[in-house]
Motif scaffolding. Structure first.
Motif, mmCIF file in Angstrom:
data_model
loop_
_atom_site.group_PDB
_atom_site.id
_atom_site.type_symbol
_atom_site.label_atom_id
_atom_site.label_comp_id
_atom_site.label_asym_id
_atom_site.label_seq_id
_atom_site.Cartn_x
_atom_site.Cartn_y
_atom_site.Cartn_z
ATOM 1 N N ALA A 167 16.486 42.740 29.326
ATOM 2 C CA ALA A 167 15.043 42.626 29.075
ATOM 3 C C ALA A 167 14.636 43.869 28.310
ATOM 4 C CB ALA A 167 14.270 42.517 30.382
ATOM 5 N N ASP A 168 13.741 43.715 27.337
ATOM 6 C CA ASP A 168 13.327 44.864 26.529
ATOM 7 C C ASP A 168 12.161 45.594 27.203
ATOM 8 O OD1 ASP A 168 13.390 46.649 24.418
ATOM 9 O OD2 ASP A 168 11.983 45.476 23.205
ATOM 10 N N MET A 169 12.427 46.075 28.400
ATOM 11 C CA MET A 169 11.404 46.776 29.167
ATOM 12 C C MET A 169 12.100 47.669 30.177
ATOM 13 S SD MET A 169 8.235 47.258 29.283
ATOM 14 C CE MET A 169 7.836 45.938 28.121
ATOM 15 N N ASN A 170 11.494 48.807 30.471
ATOM 16 C CA ASN A 170 12.003 49.673 31.533
ATOM 17 C C ASN A 170 11.625 49.051 32.875
ATOM 18 O OD1 ASN A 170 12.523 51.268 29.348
ATOM 19 N ND2 ASN A 170 11.413 53.065 30.069
ATOM 20 N N ASP A 171 12.617 48.592 33.638
ATOM 21 C CA ASP A 171 12.331 47.885 34.891
ATOM 22 C C ASP A 171 13.453 48.137 35.888
ATOM 23 O OD1 ASP A 171 11.552 46.202 36.916
ATOM 24 O OD2 ASP A 171 11.157 44.477 35.616
ATOM 25 N N ARG A 172 13.306 49.210 36.653
ATOM 26 C CA ARG A 172 14.385 49.634 37.557
ATOM 27 C C ARG A 172 14.718 48.589 38.609
ATOM 28 N NH1 ARG A 172 10.292 53.093 38.457
ATOM 29 N NH2 ARG A 172 11.419 54.848 37.552
ATOM 30 N N SER A 173 13.747 47.729 38.954
ATOM 31 C CA SER A 173 13.983 46.746 40.010
ATOM 32 C C SER A 173 15.002 45.692 39.609
ATOM 33 C CB SER A 173 12.670 46.060 40.393
ATOM 34 O OG SER A 173 12.146 45.322 39.303
ATOM 35 N N LEU A 174 15.323 45.605 38.324
ATOM 36 C CA LEU A 174 16.273 44.597 37.850
ATOM 37 C C LEU A 174 17.693 45.137 37.678
ATOM 38 C CD1 LEU A 174 14.148 42.733 35.124
ATOM 39 C CD2 LEU A 174 14.663 41.978 37.447
ATOM 40 N N ARG A 175 17.904 46.393 37.994
ATOM 41 C CA ARG A 175 19.230 46.978 37.773
ATOM 42 C C ARG A 175 20.321 46.231 38.534
ATOM 43 N NH1 ARG A 175 17.102 53.152 38.551
ATOM 44 N NH2 ARG A 175 16.263 53.454 36.437
ATOM 45 N N GLN A 176 20.044 45.826 39.720
ATOM 46 C CA GLN A 176 21.027 45.108 40.531
ATOM 47 C C GLN A 176 20.320 43.941 41.210
ATOM 48 O OE1 GLN A 176 23.989 46.502 40.152
ATOM 49 N NE2 GLN A 176 25.178 44.953 41.241
ATOM 50 N N ILE A 177 20.772 42.725 40.945
ATOM 51 C CA ILE A 177 20.117 41.546 41.502
ATOM 52 C C ILE A 177 21.159 40.549 42.018
ATOM 53 C CG2 ILE A 177 18.158 41.774 39.905
ATOM 54 C CD1 ILE A 177 19.341 39.333 38.398
ATOM 55 N N THR A 178 20.688 39.570 42.768
ATOM 56 C CA THR A 178 21.525 38.454 43.200
ATOM 57 C C THR A 178 20.952 37.175 42.612
ATOM 58 O OG1 THR A 178 22.035 39.588 45.268
ATOM 59 C CG2 THR A 178 22.479 37.226 45.171
ATOM 60 N N THR A 179 21.796 36.372 41.994
ATOM 61 C CA THR A 179 21.350 35.135 41.356
ATOM 62 C C THR A 179 21.810 33.907 42.139
ATOM 63 O OG1 THR A 179 23.328 35.065 39.968
ATOM 64 C CG2 THR A 179 21.400 36.192 39.067
ATOM 65 N N SER A 180 21.216 32.776 41.787
ATOM 66 C CA SER A 180 21.625 31.448 42.282
ATOM 67 C C SER A 180 21.431 31.262 43.773
ATOM 68 C CB SER A 180 23.094 31.168 41.906
ATOM 69 O OG SER A 180 23.259 31.193 40.511
ATOM 70 N N LEU A 181 20.439 31.943 44.347
ATOM 71 C CA LEU A 181 20.104 31.685 45.750
ATOM 72 C C LEU A 181 19.300 30.384 45.839
ATOM 73 C CD1 LEU A 181 19.041 35.268 46.919
ATOM 74 C CD2 LEU A 181 21.276 34.170 47.130
ATOM 75 N N GLY A 182 19.265 29.785 47.030
ATOM 76 C CA GLY A 182 18.415 28.626 47.231
ATOM 77 C C GLY A 182 19.128 27.306 47.359
ATOM 78 N N GLY A 183 20.444 27.331 47.447
ATOM 79 C CA GLY A 183 21.128 26.076 47.691
ATOM 80 C C GLY A 183 22.110 25.674 46.616
ATOM 81 N N VAL A 184 22.846 24.597 46.884
ATOM 82 C CA VAL A 184 23.944 24.129 46.035
ATOM 83 C C VAL A 184 23.489 23.846 44.613
ATOM 84 C CG1 VAL A 184 25.626 22.271 45.708
ATOM 85 C CG2 VAL A 184 25.223 23.202 47.995
ATOM 86 N N SER A 185 22.299 23.252 44.460
ATOM 87 C CA SER A 185 21.852 22.842 43.130
ATOM 88 C C SER A 185 21.578 24.020 42.203
ATOM 89 C CB SER A 185 20.593 21.982 43.238
ATOM 90 O OG SER A 185 19.521 22.729 43.802
ATOM 91 N N ASN A 186 21.491 25.222 42.740
ATOM 92 C CA ASN A 186 21.214 26.399 41.923
ATOM 93 C C ASN A 186 22.472 27.159 41.511
ATOM 94 O OD1 ASN A 186 18.501 25.878 42.073
ATOM 95 N ND2 ASN A 186 18.177 27.197 43.849
ATOM 96 N N GLY A 187 23.639 26.682 41.882
ATOM 97 C CA GLY A 187 24.875 27.322 41.461
ATOM 98 C C GLY A 187 25.486 28.185 42.546
ATOM 99 N N PHE A 188 26.357 29.096 42.113
ATOM 100 C CA PHE A 188 27.098 29.959 43.030
ATOM 101 C C PHE A 188 26.440 31.343 43.084
ATOM 102 C CE2 PHE A 188 30.017 26.786 41.458
ATOM 103 C CZ PHE A 188 30.723 26.393 42.584
#
Length: 556
Positions: A167-188
């Motif tokens: 992202a073209d913005m200074n945003d420290r909260s995005l340095r480390q994230i977890t993706t695809s939460l919320g169930g099977v349909s959202n991936g691994f």
């Protein structure tokens, strides 16, 4: 004196077709973005191949401080001054990132009466190049997750995905994230993170590619993940390189704008210098060299980061030979490097200035190591005393280097005429014996040590067994010839931002190494440097707003 944005807003801009005509660019080969900016067509760029090159001038600087050095301002002032003495000159700089613009740096188009315009457009969305890079980067991320979700025919090990979002913005909260939460349909579910757009390998690839064919090949070479057997998975393996090239098609075309004095400026690309290679695009620089007798370009931050990467990565990869270099310094910044307090910089202090001059001397020595002739430009402030100016002149001249006091911030081209004359003399004497700092066939860790010891004056490089083994593995895979791109603090020769001046005998700790196979270099992350910056306690965004006339205020 008026503010930068007030000066820029009061400027009389010429239609961009007139700026193009001054370089011999037909209007039919300009792709206009309004009346005051345009892109060069791909067909016109190809037609320039057989033309001779002009002289290439690099503007670099001492170690940056909050007191300011004025590197971009000097780049613009020198370009205007070269035109003022009758030379056909162009300027090449990077585009501005929204992150630092709204963070702590503000604008990146020069200052005072040495600016590139339209200033507001350049510092904000400009021609959309950064958005294209962001979209291409994140398209690849989405296609990686989608490939795994459906079939994973490439047998990607979900624990070893190395591609990150941006992202073209200074945003420290995005340095480390977890993706695809919320169930099977959202991936691994997986751990990942964001970098700032200017740290993306896609940005580096855009700035190092020669044309669209080269661009797609480099994008295809990106390593996105590894299989369980540790073999790499490339971008082309999941078929993302073609669509990414489409997104970047227009972004590959250099942007043409102008200075306050209506001289041509190419503003294209924008990799950071502390976490990437810090130079404008190869295609813009090469086009400018074909269209001009002199091209003034810059490299981000101080010479230890920007100039070193300009020489060892950009010039090496693009086959460029710089003819001269300018090292920019201010008396205020040198006093700060010498230990003066920030609130005392306007007070004469020969002792602190003399101590801080060691930083300037180190940068001069470093540029000369590459065989490039150097002149020092003192970017003048009204608080500079005659005694301080005399002291810095004596110091620089004792190193066998010429030095010029410049007032382009206040006087435009008139304030840099002497510098322009010196640069012309240096460039035309033919004394440049440019050579990169290390050879391609040197080992990767040896390359890192060479930069650390010869440029940073470190005593040693600290790297654990895991990092050394990774470098060895890349050498075995055929990547040992790649140059090194060190990511570290720009505020010191060391990895400690508080260690000012010209330190010796320190250690450079390596935290992580990344293979940018598409861009063609190894990123070595040192110390506490972040590839996704955060906003300061009082970001510049707090001062940016629209006034009652609908005009932008607060950019500087």
């Amino acid at each position: 004196m008026a503010t930068d944005i007030e000066i820029a807003r009061a400027a009389t801009l010429k239609p961009i077709v007139e700026i193009g005509a001054s370089l011999g660019i037909p209007a039919t080969h300009l792709v206009p973005y309004g009346h005051d900016k345009a892109k060069l067509s791909a067909g016109f760029l190809k037609s320039l191949a057989d033309r001779p090159d002009g002289k290439l001038i690099l503007v670099t600087a001492i170690t940056p401080t909050s007191a300011g050095e004025g590197k971009t301002t000097t780049t613009v002032g020198l370009g205007d001054a070269l035109n003022a003495i009758g030379k056909k000159a162009s300027i090449c700089i990077r585009e501005a990132s929204l992150g630092p613009c709204f963070g702590m740096k503000g604008g990146a188009a020069g200052g005072g009466y040495a600016q590139i315009v339209p200033m507001e457009d350049m510092n904000l969305h400009f021609t959309g190049d950064f958005h294209a890079v962001t979209s291409a980067n994140n398209l690849l991320a989405a296609m990686i997750d989608n490939h795994i979700y459906w079939e994973n025919t490439q047998n990607i090990d979900v624990r070893r995905i190395v591609w990150r979002r941006v992202a073209d913005m200074n945003d420290r909260s995005l340095r480390q994230i977890t993706t695809s939460l919320g169930g099977v349909s959202n991936g691994f579910p997986a751990e990942t993170g964001f970098d700032i757009t200017v740290a993306s390998e896609v940005m580096a690839i855009l700035c190092l590619s020669e044309d669209l064919t080269d661009l797609q090949k480099r994008l295809g070479d990106i390593i996105i993940a590894y299989r369980r057997d540790r073999s790499p998975v490339f971008c082309r393996d999941i078929g993302a390189d073609g669509a990414m090239t489409v997104l970047l098609k227009n972004a590959m075309q250099p942007n043409l704008v102008q200075t306050l004095e209506n001289n041509p400026a190419f503003v294209h690309g924008g990799p950071f210098a502390n976490i990437a290679h810090g130079c404008n695009s190869v295609v813009a620089t090469k086009a400018a060299l074909k269209l001009s007798d002199y091209v003034v370009t810059e490299a981000g931050f101080g010479a230890d980061l920007g100039a070193e990467k300009f020489f060892d990565i950009k010039c090496r990869k693009a086959g460029l030979t710089p003819d001269a270099a300018v090292v920019v310094a201010t008396i205020r910044a040198l006093k700060l490097n010498g230990g003066a307090a920030k609130d005392q910089l306007d007070q004469p202090d020969l002792a602190r200035l003399t101590s801080g001059c060691a930083n300037l001397g180190r940068h001069i020595e470093n540029v000369k190591q590459f065989g490039v002739p150097v002149v020092v430009a003192i970017n003048h402030f009204t608080s500079d005393s005659e005694e301080e100016i005399a002291a810095i002149k004596a110091y620089v001249e004792a190193t066998g280097t010429e030095v010029v006091v410049c007032t382009h911030w206040a006087d435009g081209s008139k304030g840099a005429l002497e510098l322009a004359e010196k640069v012309v003399t240096l460039a035309n004497e033919g004394n440049s014996q440019f050579a990169p700092l290390y050879s391609d066939d040197l080992g990767l860790f040896d390359k890192i040590e060479t930069i650390a010891k010869r440029i940073y004056r470190a005593e040693d490089v600290l790297a654990d067994t895991k990092i050394r083994s990774q470098l060895d593995q890349w050498e075995q895979q055929g990547y040992g010839h790649l140059p090194i791109c060190i990511a570290k603090t720009p505020y010191s020769f060391s990895a400690d931002p508080e260690l000012r001046g010209a330190p010796n005998g320190h250690s450079i700790p390596i935290r992580e190494v990344r293979l940018s196979a598409g861009a063609g270099f190894i990123v070595v992350i040192c110390g506490e440097i972040m590839t996704m910056p955060g906003l300061p306690s009082k970001p510049a965004a707090l001062s940016i707003h629209l006034n009652e006339k609908g005009e932008i205020e607060g950019l500087f």
